[in-house]
Design an enzyme around this catalytic site. Structure first.
Site, PDB file in Angstrom:
ATOM      1  N   ASN A  11       0.858  -1.184   0.000  1.00 37.84           N
ATOM      2  CA  ASN A  11       0.000   0.000   0.000  1.00 37.84           C
ATOM      3  C   ASN A  11       0.895   1.235   0.000  1.00 37.84           C
ATOM      4  OD1 ASN A  11      -1.872   1.993   0.396  1.00 37.84           O
ATOM      5  ND2 ASN A  11      -2.365   1.438   2.513  1.00 37.84           N
ATOM      6  N   TRP A  12       1.032   1.808  -1.182  1.00 39.65           N
ATOM      7  CA  TRP A  12       1.946   2.953  -1.306  1.00 39.65           C
ATOM      8  C   TRP A  12       1.351   4.254  -0.792  1.00 39.65           C
ATOM      9  CZ3 TRP A  12       4.371   2.258  -6.892  1.00 39.65           C
ATOM     10  CH2 TRP A  12       5.258   1.173  -6.854  1.00 39.65           C
ATOM     11  N   LYS A  13       0.048   4.269  -0.530  1.00 45.26           N
ATOM     12  CA  LYS A  13      -0.612   5.500  -0.078  1.00 45.26           C
ATOM     13  C   LYS A  13      -0.332   6.631  -1.091  1.00 45.26           C
ATOM     14  CE  LYS A  13      -0.274   3.586   4.491  1.00 45.26           C
ATOM     15  NZ  LYS A  13      -0.218   3.768   5.915  1.00 45.26           N
ATOM     16  N   HIS A  96      -9.543   1.659   4.286  1.00 45.55           N
ATOM     17  CA  HIS A  96      -8.307   1.857   5.047  1.00 45.55           C
ATOM     18  C   HIS A  96      -8.589   2.874   6.158  1.00 45.55           C
ATOM     19  CE1 HIS A  96      -4.266   3.087   6.134  1.00 45.55           C
ATOM     20  NE2 HIS A  96      -3.867   1.933   5.633  1.00 45.55           N
ATOM     21  N   GLU A  98      -6.995   5.303   7.206  1.00 51.90           N
ATOM     22  CA  GLU A  98      -6.750   6.705   6.836  1.00 51.90           C
ATOM     23  C   GLU A  98      -7.934   7.273   6.072  1.00 51.90           C
ATOM     24  OE1 GLU A  98      -2.969   5.989   4.980  1.00 51.90           O
ATOM     25  OE2 GLU A  98      -2.111   5.541   6.943  1.00 51.90           O
ATOM     26  N   GLU A 168      -5.837  -4.216  10.497  1.00 51.10           N
ATOM     27  CA  GLU A 168      -4.811  -3.195  10.677  1.00 51.10           C
ATOM     28  C   GLU A 168      -5.093  -2.373  11.931  1.00 51.10           C
ATOM     29  OE1 GLU A 168      -2.628  -2.370   6.773  1.00 51.10           O
ATOM     30  OE2 GLU A 168      -4.231  -0.921   6.946  1.00 51.10           O
ATOM     31  N   GLY A 174       2.235   2.857  10.584  1.00 49.23           N
ATOM     32  CA  GLY A 174       3.201   3.935  10.407  1.00 49.23           C
ATOM     33  C   GLY A 174       3.864   4.380  11.699  1.00 49.23           C
ATOM     34  N   SER A 213       3.147  -1.568  10.369  1.00 53.11           N
ATOM     35  CA  SER A 213       4.595  -1.619  10.625  1.00 53.11           C
ATOM     36  C   SER A 213       5.211  -2.980  10.323  1.00 53.11           C
ATOM     37  CB  SER A 213       4.895  -1.173  12.060  1.00 53.11           C
ATOM     38  OG  SER A 213       4.489   0.180  12.249  1.00 53.11           O
ATOM     39  N   GLY A 234       2.754  -0.888   4.326  1.00 53.66           N
ATOM     40  CA  GLY A 234       2.813   0.517   3.926  1.00 53.66           C
ATOM     41  C   GLY A 234       4.248   0.947   3.716  1.00 53.66           C
ATOM     42  N   GLY A 235       4.815   1.608   4.699  1.00 53.95           N
ATOM     43  CA  GLY A 235       6.147   2.214   4.604  1.00 53.95           C
ATOM     44  C   GLY A 235       7.216   1.314   3.986  1.00 53.95           C
TER      45      GLY A 235
HETATM   46  P1  PGA Z   1       2.642   0.735   7.609  1.00 56.46           P
HETATM   47  O1  PGA Z   1       1.212   0.937   6.937  1.00 56.46           O
HETATM   48  O2  PGA Z   1       3.199  -0.570   7.130  1.00 56.46           O
HETATM   49  O3  PGA Z   1       3.452   1.908   7.165  1.00 56.46           O
HETATM   50  O4  PGA Z   1       2.431   0.721   9.092  1.00 56.46           O
HETATM   51  C1  PGA Z   1       0.345  -0.152   6.770  1.00 56.46           C
HETATM   52  C2  PGA Z   1      -0.941   0.315   6.139  1.00 56.46           C
HETATM   53  O5  PGA Z   1      -1.412   1.409   6.462  1.00 56.46           O
HETATM   54  O6  PGA Z   1      -1.521  -0.381   5.294  1.00 56.46           O
END
Ligand code: PGA
Length: 250
Positions: A11-13, A96, A98, A168, A174, A213, A234-235
């Site tokens: 997930n590159w956001k 998600h 966010e 999640e 993050g 994470s 994500g990250g």
């Molecule tokens: P993260 O994000 O790996 O940076 O914690 C995961 C996500 O939001 O899907």
């Protein structure tokens, strides 16, 4: 794990331009094994076409990060399922945290979006998870129960296995603070139990991922839990080496 094929989704956001997407894929795709876990790249909308073209000759697939539930209409700034279908996108992340937090994504809208995605042949990756306050006040189980019930309310039992769920915990996204393997397994087993109360067959087949994470160092342990069928990353998915290491770990 039962005979469910694991999924590692990136997930590159709101990261990477089209050019950066091309550079990432040029480095990452040669490292993707031809068999084994499913690999899904979820770039921003503008990079979807490029990603689909690059992934075509590989084992990797492409998913969007959101979509609107209507096929077309006056919804400024939105993108619909038919638009994603036309690009050759395979799936879509829905709900998600966010999007729930910053864009007021509601369970009602998500229930509609999950069905629309399934009908369009797009595999929904439905995200659920509790905040730190909810976890600390012992509301995790109630929250997950409520989200899973509401978001999958419209999906008939015989289509549940076509959905992918990503657990999640918001406090792990993050933050560098990963859920312990026990916390991840416990929550995901709970979600599988919720699906089982509707259909034992679906519960055995549905893929449920952990997200929050995930890094090359902790991926193997998390994904080796019996109910954890992969990860939404994500990250660490922004770096081709790191994401390839996560895929290899699974
Ligand atoms: P993260 O994000 O790996 O940076 O914690 C995961 C996500 O939001 O899907």
């Amino acid at each position: 794990m039962a005979d469910r094929t694991p999924i590692l989704a990136a997930n590159w956001k709101m990261n990477k331009t089209i050019e950066e997407t091309e550079r990432f894929l040029a480095e990452f795709l040669p490292k993707v094994p031809d068999s084994g876990p499913e690999v899904v790249i979820c770039p921003p909308f503008l990079s979807l076409k490029t990603a689909v073209e690059h992934c075509m000759q590989s084992h990797a697939r492409v998913a969007a990060q959101n979509m609107h539930e209507q096929p077309d209409g006056a919804y400024t700034g939105e993108v619909s399922a038919p638009m994603l279908q036309e690009l050759g996108v395979d799936g879509v992340i829905l709900g998600h945290s966010e999007r729930r937090q910053y864009f007021n994504e509601s369970d009602d809208a998500l229930a509609r979006k999950v069905l629309v995605a399934l009908d369009a042949g797009l595999e929904p990756i439905l995200c659920v998870g509790e905040s730190l306050t909810q976890r600390e006040s012992g509301e995790t189980e109630a929250l997950l129960t409520r989200q899973v019930a509401a978001d999958l309310a419209g999906v008939p039992d015989n289509r549940l296995a076509g959905v992918v769920i990503a657990y999640e915990p918001i406090w792990a996204i993050g933050t560098g603070r990963t859920a312990t393997t026990e916390q991840a397994e416990e929550a995901i087993a709970l979600i599988r139990g919720l699906i089982e109360s509707r259909s034992a067959e679906a519960a055995a087949a549905i893929r449920i991922l952990y997200g929050g994470s995930v890094k090359p160092e902790n991926a193997e342990e998390l994904v080796s839990q019996p109910d954890v069928d992969g990860a939404l990353v994500g990250g660490a998915s922004l770096d081709p080496e790191d994401f390839a290491a996560i895929v290899a770990a699974a």
